[in-house]
Write a protein that holds these residues in place. Structure first.
Motif, mmCIF file in Angstrom:
data_model
loop_
_atom_site.group_PDB
_atom_site.id
_atom_site.type_symbol
_atom_site.label_atom_id
_atom_site.label_comp_id
_atom_site.label_asym_id
_atom_site.label_seq_id
_atom_site.Cartn_x
_atom_site.Cartn_y
_atom_site.Cartn_z
ATOM 1 N N ALA A 110 -0.273 29.750 87.439
ATOM 2 C CA ALA A 110 0.590 30.741 87.063
ATOM 3 C C ALA A 110 -0.144 32.312 87.532
ATOM 4 C CB ALA A 110 1.236 30.882 85.486
ATOM 5 N N VAL A 111 -1.464 32.306 87.225
ATOM 6 C CA VAL A 111 -2.213 33.424 87.191
ATOM 7 C C VAL A 111 -2.836 33.876 88.801
ATOM 8 C CG1 VAL A 111 -2.549 33.700 84.899
ATOM 9 C CG2 VAL A 111 -4.307 32.504 86.247
ATOM 10 N N LEU A 112 -3.043 32.680 89.371
ATOM 11 C CA LEU A 112 -3.571 32.816 90.659
ATOM 12 C C LEU A 112 -2.950 33.984 91.537
ATOM 13 C CD1 LEU A 112 -5.005 29.675 92.398
ATOM 14 C CD2 LEU A 112 -6.170 31.798 92.549
ATOM 15 N N PRO A 113 -1.630 33.962 91.749
ATOM 16 C CA PRO A 113 -1.039 34.956 92.382
ATOM 17 C C PRO A 113 -1.120 36.526 92.050
ATOM 18 C CG PRO A 113 0.352 33.211 92.206
ATOM 19 C CD PRO A 113 -0.867 32.844 91.297
ATOM 20 N N HIS A 114 -1.622 36.693 90.675
ATOM 21 C CA HIS A 114 -1.843 37.702 90.053
ATOM 22 C C HIS A 114 -3.240 38.187 90.279
ATOM 23 C CE1 HIS A 114 2.205 38.025 88.687
ATOM 24 N NE2 HIS A 114 2.019 36.641 88.140
ATOM 25 N N GLY A 115 -4.205 37.528 90.992
ATOM 26 C CA GLY A 115 -5.527 37.894 91.290
ATOM 27 C C GLY A 115 -6.520 37.540 90.236
ATOM 28 N N ALA A 260 -16.660 46.182 73.383
ATOM 29 C CA ALA A 260 -15.458 46.577 73.151
ATOM 30 C C ALA A 260 -14.313 45.812 74.205
ATOM 31 C CB ALA A 260 -14.980 47.985 72.880
ATOM 32 N N MET A 261 -13.704 44.894 73.631
ATOM 33 C CA MET A 261 -12.478 44.215 74.502
ATOM 34 C C MET A 261 -11.359 44.875 74.372
ATOM 35 S SD MET A 261 -13.613 40.311 74.965
ATOM 36 C CE MET A 261 -15.215 39.875 75.684
ATOM 37 N N LEU A 262 -10.703 45.264 75.288
ATOM 38 C CA LEU A 262 -9.429 45.946 75.098
ATOM 39 C C LEU A 262 -8.585 45.006 75.520
ATOM 40 C CD1 LEU A 262 -10.371 49.501 76.191
ATOM 41 C CD2 LEU A 262 -11.129 48.359 74.050
ATOM 42 N N ARG A 263 -7.251 44.856 74.762
ATOM 43 C CA ARG A 263 -6.374 43.638 75.076
ATOM 44 C C ARG A 263 -5.000 44.052 75.129
ATOM 45 N NH1 ARG A 263 -5.931 40.381 69.397
ATOM 46 N NH2 ARG A 263 -5.420 42.206 67.887
ATOM 47 N N LEU A 264 -4.499 43.323 76.289
ATOM 48 C CA LEU A 264 -2.922 43.769 76.596
ATOM 49 C C LEU A 264 -2.402 42.356 76.741
ATOM 50 C CD1 LEU A 264 -0.479 45.530 77.164
ATOM 51 C CD2 LEU A 264 -1.138 45.534 79.439
ATOM 52 N N GLY A 265 -1.906 41.722 75.899
ATOM 53 C CA GLY A 265 -1.122 40.456 75.856
ATOM 54 C C GLY A 265 0.180 40.432 76.041
ATOM 55 N N SER A 266 0.994 39.675 75.567
ATOM 56 C CA SER A 266 2.561 39.582 75.808
ATOM 57 C C SER A 266 2.987 40.483 74.588
ATOM 58 C CB SER A 266 3.101 38.246 75.579
ATOM 59 O OG SER A 266 3.037 37.506 76.763
ATOM 60 N N ALA A 267 2.265 40.458 73.549
ATOM 61 C CA ALA A 267 2.610 41.265 72.221
ATOM 62 C C ALA A 267 1.663 42.306 71.840
ATOM 63 C CB ALA A 267 3.422 40.564 71.293
ATOM 64 N N HIS A 296 2.248 34.615 77.096
ATOM 65 C CA HIS A 296 2.941 33.549 76.936
ATOM 66 C C HIS A 296 3.432 33.359 78.469
ATOM 67 C CE1 HIS A 296 7.022 35.501 77.318
ATOM 68 N NE2 HIS A 296 7.007 36.018 76.289
ATOM 69 N N SER A 297 3.957 32.113 78.884
ATOM 70 C CA SER A 297 4.438 31.878 80.185
ATOM 71 C C SER A 297 5.317 32.824 80.988
ATOM 72 C CB SER A 297 4.966 30.301 80.265
ATOM 73 O OG SER A 297 6.036 30.272 79.448
ATOM 74 N N GLY A 298 6.303 33.385 80.314
ATOM 75 C CA GLY A 298 7.182 34.404 80.791
ATOM 76 C C GLY A 298 6.606 35.785 81.242
ATOM 77 N N THR A 299 5.428 36.103 80.529
ATOM 78 C CA THR A 299 4.753 37.167 81.000
ATOM 79 C C THR A 299 4.011 36.970 82.251
ATOM 80 O OG1 THR A 299 4.528 37.978 78.705
ATOM 81 C CG2 THR A 299 2.904 38.788 80.218
ATOM 82 N N LEU A 300 3.315 35.671 82.220
ATOM 83 C CA LEU A 300 2.303 35.376 83.255
ATOM 84 C C LEU A 300 3.268 35.264 84.661
ATOM 85 C CD1 LEU A 300 0.333 32.540 81.510
ATOM 86 C CD2 LEU A 300 -0.174 35.023 81.831
ATOM 87 N N VAL A 301 4.402 34.618 84.650
ATOM 88 C CA VAL A 301 5.394 34.391 85.970
ATOM 89 C C VAL A 301 6.056 35.515 86.211
ATOM 90 C CG1 VAL A 301 7.270 33.069 86.710
ATOM 91 C CG2 VAL A 301 5.490 31.900 85.252
ATOM 92 N N ASN A 302 6.449 36.513 85.151
ATOM 93 C CA ASN A 302 7.222 37.421 85.493
ATOM 94 C C ASN A 302 6.510 38.828 85.625
ATOM 95 O OD1 ASN A 302 9.559 35.530 85.561
ATOM 96 N ND2 ASN A 302 9.452 35.766 83.392
ATOM 97 N N LEU A 547 9.021 26.312 84.994
ATOM 98 C CA LEU A 547 10.049 25.843 84.150
ATOM 99 C C LEU A 547 9.940 26.271 82.649
ATOM 100 C CD1 LEU A 547 12.439 24.064 83.635
ATOM 101 C CD2 LEU A 547 11.016 21.695 83.934
ATOM 102 N N VAL A 548 8.631 25.997 82.124
ATOM 103 C CA VAL A 548 8.311 26.596 80.983
ATOM 104 C C VAL A 548 8.551 27.994 80.839
ATOM 105 C CG1 VAL A 548 6.435 26.707 79.061
ATOM 106 C CG2 VAL A 548 6.477 24.804 80.898
ATOM 107 N N ALA A 549 8.439 28.899 81.658
ATOM 108 C CA ALA A 549 8.672 30.095 81.726
ATOM 109 C C ALA A 549 10.140 30.460 81.593
ATOM 110 C CB ALA A 549 8.397 31.086 82.947
ATOM 111 N N ALA A 550 11.178 29.792 82.247
ATOM 112 C CA ALA A 550 12.533 29.665 82.042
ATOM 113 C C ALA A 550 12.770 29.404 80.890
ATOM 114 C CB ALA A 550 13.187 28.867 83.086
ATOM 115 N N LYS A 551 12.309 28.280 80.160
ATOM 116 C CA LYS A 551 12.747 28.033 78.782
ATOM 117 C C LYS A 551 12.235 29.086 77.787
ATOM 118 C CE LYS A 551 12.569 22.743 79.664
ATOM 119 N NZ LYS A 551 12.014 21.579 79.023
ATOM 120 N N ALA A 552 11.166 29.605 78.177
ATOM 121 C CA ALA A 552 10.668 30.567 77.046
ATOM 122 C C ALA A 552 11.482 31.688 77.135
ATOM 123 C CB ALA A 552 9.082 30.709 77.310
ATOM 124 N N ALA A 553 11.847 32.179 78.171
ATOM 125 C CA ALA A 553 12.821 33.257 78.407
ATOM 126 C C ALA A 553 14.028 32.961 77.835
ATOM 127 C CB ALA A 553 13.234 33.426 79.975
#
Length: 606
Positions: A110-115, A260-267, A296-302, A547-553
């Motif tokens: 899921a993350v490889l295409p995002h570098g 200092a680790m600055l985070r940006l997650g799904s929420a 979560h998977s939706g953030t990763l994929v989309n 598929l997991v991202a679609a279900k999570a969405a």
């Protein structure tokens, strides 16, 4: 040697490849891959150098200069960068794979295409369910990936002893044993910050075992108090912290020698409020690191992964080259891996992102360990397979079928109203608010109150089949009508959290998750309207990320149909049992006031 992305060994250790790297750089031998005519983003000097060629051999960089013609032979693959930028592969310094609801293999895809080419993962979610055996499973899966996946040994299972009961427990002996595993990079976030600050022997034993192995201790100081408890915690050895939410948090950490680790997650949106320490106060950016923590998977994929975080930091006013440093070389240095990754320089692993713009950072090609691993959003390496045993799948044990009366909350005899402690959800942040509200009593039972946006929450024990249910109240989700949302992802003890307005729906949702072996489900008006099955430890799916991202969405959409308008409300739902982040939480033992680290009564004054 290191496993390659197609099952063939492509990445050699530096001692194994040194002679060839030297020969290629000198023009005596030809390279496996040459990237020509790129703009080299040099994170050591913080500059962009046009007209650069990069030569790669044995999965490592051999040459960075203006002409690699002599290194090109008939078997050398040549990529023309056409003047685009060559950026080091991005690193996620702190993250939990389980939050993606995916296995390590699917998370990587899921993350490889995002570098993202390097991940530092803390599998403390599976540790709380399966103990050291679960950590070993994820460690072994991490080794067999086309990118660099390093594992931090979980430090806190349970995260707060005496305030929760986990499926398994870990201690100093477990940490010491894991430090000898080949892919362990350090100790995962030390969440029991009161234990460290008070000199708890178990916590100090885990830190000592890590430092004796010469590895990094991860931090987690979730209190806003920057006085003596903070100073005591820093003295205990944690080297970084991702729990800051304010500029003063970031400043305090770097002044005390932490990263200092600055985070940006799904929420979790904690970059904007802290990046000003660099952009406005002018602090040295070398001690600031970007990470995701939970996606979560939706953030990763989309939406993306570390590319999303870097773009966000830039949007918040950070210079592009500085933001890139925070997601590459700063991370590598922190974990003692500067000679292995984090930059495009000779000897390092050949992890390169090709992009046409540094500010918007479109990820057009990803080279991982010298192999083109993703291009134009598509993964170019084969899907990995890892078999999780049956012992990792049969983990949701309620002991009995739940019924609506399990969610009854009895009032003191004769009361018409009661004052109760209520967990207040805060959008886009991990902390909650400790609220007190007056609620009505009907037929001896305390009722939720949709007019105050208050519904019920329950923590259902699922590790030992005890059948126990802890009840409470939560505010902030906005649920209306008859509905319930249940999840076996319940950081960090990972029992089952059920939130709802209908006790009948709450029982139905809990029983449904027991039936499928774990996951997340949404019930509305007595009917299931969304389900994400997570059969591995009740935390992860073995299905493809898309598929997991679609279900999570669909799950997020279903929460909206129940009245919730929060951004990524599921992430807040899943953290309501995390008894090391203030202010108020729920555990299998009761309602926890994290400000004082003690159990409190649900009914005030009861």
């Amino acid at each position: 040697m290191f496993p390659g992305p197609t099952g063939v060994t492509t990445l050699k250790s530096w001692p194994e490849s040194a002679a060839r790297l030297i020969a290629v750089a000198a023009g005596r031998e030809t390279a496996d891959l040459v990237v020509r005519n790129g703009q080299w983003v040099n994170v050591h000097s913080r500059e962009v150098i046009a007209g650069t060629d990069i030569a790669i051999a044995d999965g490592r960089i051999a040459y960075c200069g203006d002409d690699a013609s002599a290194m090109i032979g008939e078997n050398t693959r040549v990529i023309d960068a056409e003047g685009r930028y060559l950026v080091p592969g991005l690193c996620d310094a702190h993250m939990h794979v389980e939050s993606g609801m995916l296995t390590v293999s699917e998370f990587v895809r899921a993350v490889l295409p995002h570098g993202t080419t390097s991940m530092f993962v803390d599998p403390h979610e599976i540790a709380n369910v399966l103990g050291l055996d679960g950590v070993r499973l994820m460690h072994d899966e991490a080794v067999d990936q086309p990118i660099n996946v390093f594992v931090q040994m979980p430090s806190c299972a349970p995260s707060a002893p005496g305030l929760e009961t986990t499926g398994e427990e870990l201690g100093p002996d477990d940490v010491e044993a894991a430090m000898g595993w080949p892919n362990i990079i350090g100790l995962g976030e030390m969440m029991n910050f009161p234990g460290v600050a008070s000199g708890d022997p178990k916590m100090l034993g885990e830190i000592a075992a890590t430092q004796n192995a010469g590895k990094v201790v991860g931090g987690h100081y979730a209190s806003p108090d920057l006085g003596s408890p903070f100073h005591a915690y820093v003295a205990g050895g944690p080297a970084d912290d991702h729990e800051g939410t304010r500029e003063e948090d970031a400043v305090a950490r770097v002044r005390q020698g932490m990263r200092a680790m600055l985070r940006l997650g799904s929420a979790w949106y904690d970059v904007k409020s802290q990046i000003t320490a660099v952009t406005e106060k002018g602090l040295d950016p070398s001690n600031f690191i970007l990470c995701t923590d939970d996606c979560h998977s939706g953030t990763l994929v989309n939406d993306g992964h570390m590319d999303r975080v870097v773009r966000h930091a830039i949007e918040c006013g950070c210079e592009p080259l500085v933001a890139i440093q925070m997601a590459t070389i700063n991370t590598a240095r922190h974990f003692g891996l500067e000679r292995e990754l984090g930059s495009i320089t000779p000897g390092r692993r050949a992890d390169i992102v090709i992009t046409s713009d540094l500010a918007t950072l479109p990820i057009e090609m990803v080279i991982a360990r010298g192999v083109v691993a993703a291009e134009d959003g598509q993964v170019r390496v084969e899907r990995r397979a890892f078999d999780y045993p049956a012992t990792a799948r049969d983990t949701v044990r309620l002991g009995r079928e739940l019924v609506s009366v399990d969610f009854d909350i009895h009032a003191p005899e004769g009361a018409d109203t009661v004052r109760v402690n209520v967990i207040g959800v805060v959008e886009n942040q991990a902390p909650t608010k400790a609220l007190t509200k007056d609620l009505p009593v009907r037929n001896g039972l305390v009722r939720s109150d949709p007019t105050q946006d208050i519904c019920q929450i329950a923590l259902v024990e699922r590790h030992r089949a005890s059948g126990s249910v802890t009840n409470g109240f939560v505010s902030g989700f906005g649920y209306k009508g008859a509905c319930a949302i249940a999840s076996t992802v319940a950081h960090d003890s990972h029992h089952m959290i059920v939130v709802g307005t209908s006790k009948e729906n709450m029982a139905e949702a809990a029983n449904r998750l027991a039936e499928v072996g774990g996951g997340v489900c949404v019930f509305k008006d007595g009917k299931e309207i969304a389900l994400v099955e997570l059969p591995i430890a009740g935390l992860m799916s073995d299905e493809p990320a898309e598929l997991v991202a679609a279900k999570a969405a669909r799950m997020v959409e279903a929460m909206g149909e129940c009245g919730c308008e929060l951004n990524n409300a599921y992430m807040q739902h899943s953290l309501l049992a995390l008894v090391v982040i203030p202010e108020l939480r729920i555990s299998d033992l009761g309602i926890v006031d994290v400000r004082r680290f003690e159990l409190v009564d649900l009914i005030v004054g009861n």
